[in-house]
Design an enzyme around this catalytic site. Structure first.
Site, PDB file in Angstrom:
ATOM      1  N   HIS A   1       0.833  -1.217   0.000  1.00  0.00           N
ATOM      2  CA  HIS A   1       0.000   0.000   0.000  1.00  0.00           C
ATOM      3  C   HIS A   1       0.860   1.257   0.000  1.00  0.00           C
ATOM      4  O   HIS A   1       0.596   2.203  -0.730  1.00  0.00           O
ATOM      5  CB  HIS A   1      -0.969  -0.011   1.189  1.00  0.00           C
ATOM      6  CG  HIS A   1      -2.259  -0.706   0.867  1.00  0.00           C
ATOM      7  ND1 HIS A   1      -2.346  -2.071   0.737  1.00  0.00           N
ATOM      8  CD2 HIS A   1      -3.499  -0.223   0.577  1.00  0.00           C
ATOM      9  CE1 HIS A   1      -3.591  -2.398   0.409  1.00  0.00           C
ATOM     10  NE2 HIS A   1      -4.312  -1.296   0.304  1.00  0.00           N
ATOM     11  N   LYS A   2       1.886   1.239   0.810  1.00  0.00           N
ATOM     12  CA  LYS A   2       2.783   2.406   0.848  1.00  0.00           C
ATOM     13  C   LYS A   2       3.419   2.597  -0.533  1.00  0.00           C
ATOM     14  O   LYS A   2       3.491   3.714  -1.051  1.00  0.00           O
ATOM     15  CB  LYS A   2       3.856   2.180   1.918  1.00  0.00           C
ATOM     16  CG  LYS A   2       4.723   3.387   2.142  1.00  0.00           C
ATOM     17  CD  LYS A   2       5.720   3.162   3.252  1.00  0.00           C
ATOM     18  CE  LYS A   2       6.643   4.364   3.364  1.00  0.00           C
ATOM     19  NZ  LYS A   2       7.797   4.081   4.216  1.00  0.00           N
TER      20      LYS A   2
END
Lengths: 292, 191
Positions: free
Chosen positions: B36-37
């Site tokens: 996600h990052k």
């Protein structure tokens, strides 16, 4: 003990712990299924749990992809050599990872790199205890990360909860912890509580309650009463399996105690998910016995 | 039981409401914390066509690699709330129509579901062996260097079971359960 044979036995212990649900937990899941109302997501998810337990057992597939941190308690005849045993445990863990009974779960904090075999700084977690008996006993658990994140440590008094330094204060902490967890720790969980000790021994005491069978009765009558009351009242919260809402929010509550410092009153709570995986192996001479 | 084929469209997703039981069929992509990052900070191009109108699965599976082929052994959901800082941005950037996970997500994600037409699909935590049976083929893996739990696994699923617990109309079953349980908690602990 021959290290090679020991490694084979330990591998079997890990396989059982990761893939075969303990009977007392399965009974509680079945009871949860019966308890929930027909046609609700709660009932349907209990059915999914029972089906998945059955599949895992039949095909030796890990019950949950998060095979957790591996916490071990090893009881050994006083005076035995334990370094070769440590090595055998590490080898068995790497082999179990290779066989997909364990997910690679050890990540380096600085580099972010996964070691790939579950071995690393502080992994596995091994506690050795000498005893006077002649046999060896290996207890392990797979403590998943999602439920580990729901663990919490209170220091009493706690003004937010109006919790004082007594068992009524403990009661409030446990209810609050279960409320905060909602479905995030894979409810219905088992809040395992350590009262007293210091920051680390208190949490270790909480973790050790995970080894207890759901249907055991606390030998301390006051704590037995508190466990029962908390079990009933946690289930009044209505959070239900997976947080879908329902009658089954916890499968049990287990409490242990340690003497505390006069200044400290810690309530440490290790939240165990419904997939409460643990295994036990006893070696007595050439005889190896497994249970979970 | 509602059957949805992936990729899907906004209309199909807008028709869903909390409490709907859904079976998903098509291609989904696993993504959890590191992923996600990475999606938000690195904005990789190769993921965009896979994610558009499809579904992200918060999952760090156990995989096997035999004869040069990957397969899913055990693949249940991980706790979704950790992706709350990123998910709204991911839904907006990639046109994702749904997120599968467990435990529910927060107000930012719920608002993004409403604004962009997406839902949160809850699936059963701990039922990882069963869920892997619906994952028929691993089509691709990206960023394997994140480690097998954190990589993007592109997977073809058939009748993957889930429950809509956050819809595109601002409703969240998790908020409802939390509110009700808070009232009970307060009653039980008032001294």
């Amino acid at each position: 003990m021959d290290p090679k044979t020991l490694q084979t036995n330990l591998l079997e212990l890990i396989r059982r712990s990761s893939t075969d649900m303990p009977p007392d937990i399965e009974v509680a899941i079945r009871a949860g299924y019966r308890r929930e109302e027909k046609g609700t997501p709660a009932k349907s998810v209990f059915k999914s749990m029972l089906d998945s337990i059955e599949l895992s057992r039949r095909k030796s597939i890990a019950l949950c992809q998060d095979t957790g941190s591996l916490v071990w308690n090893i009881y050994y005849p006083d005076g035995s050599e334990i370094l070769p045993v440590t090595k055998a445990i590490e080898n068995a863990i790497a082999e179990a990872t290779d066989k997909t009974w364990l997910r690679p779960n050890a990540v380096d904090i600085v580099t972010g790199k996964n070691s790939g075999n579950n071995l690393g700084a502080g992994s596995p977690i091994l506690h050795f205890h000498p005893w006077k008996k002649k046999n060896w006993e290996f207890s392990m658990m797979n403590k998943g990360g999602g439920c580990e994140n729901c663990g919490i440590q209170y220091k009493l008094p706690d003004s937010r909860l109006g919790a004082g330094r007594d068992l009524d204060g403990v009661y409030k902490c446990v209810l609050d912890a279960v409320f905060q967890a909602q479905g995030k720790g894979c409810a219905p969980g088992i809040p395992c509580v350590g009262i007293g000790g210091n920051r680390d021994s208190g949490m270790e005491c909480a973790k050790n309650q995970i080894y207890r069978k759901l249907d055991d009765i606390n030998p301390d009558q006051i704590l037995a009463k508190l466990e029962k009351k908390l079990y009933q009242d946690c289930n009044k919260l209505g959070i239900g399996p997976m947080g879908y809402g329902g009658k089954t929010t916890v499968l049990g509550v287990k409490i242990g105690t340690l003497h505390r410092l006069p200044a400290c009153y810690f309530v440490s709570i290790a939240y165990m998910c419904w997939s409460d995986r643990r295994g036990n192996m006893t070696i007595s001479g050439n005889k190896v016995t497994y249970s979970n | 039981m509602i059957k949805i084929n992936l990729p899907t469209d906004e209309e199909t997703i807008r028709a869903l409401h909390i409490g709907d039981e859904v079976l998903l069929t098509g291609t989904i992509v696993t993504a959890r914390d590191t992923a996600h990052k990475y999606m938000v900070t690195e904005k990789p191009n190769d993921l965009a066509p896979l994610l558009k109108d499809s579904v992200i699965y918060h999952c760090g599976p156990i995989v096997s690699h035999e004869g040069g082929k990957w397969s899913m052994v055990c693949a249940g959901p991980t706790t979704s709330i950790r992706e709350e800082p990123f998910e709204a941005e991911v839904i907006k950037m990639y046109g994702v129509r749904g997120v599968i996970g467990k435990g529910g997500m927060g107000p930012k994600t719920l608002a993004a579901c409403k604004e962009f037409g997406a839902v949160y699909f809850h699936t059963a935590g701990g039922c990882a062996a069963s869920l892997a049976q619906t994952m028929e083929e691993v089509l691709d893996v990206k960023k394997l260097e994140f480690g097998t739990p954190e990589a993007f696994w592109v997977v073809r699923v058939k009748d993957f079971p889930c429950l809509v617990t956050m819809d595109s109309h601002g409703q969240s079953l998790h908020d409802m359960v939390e509110k009700k349980s808070r009232a009970v908690l307060e009653e039980l602990i008032k001294s």
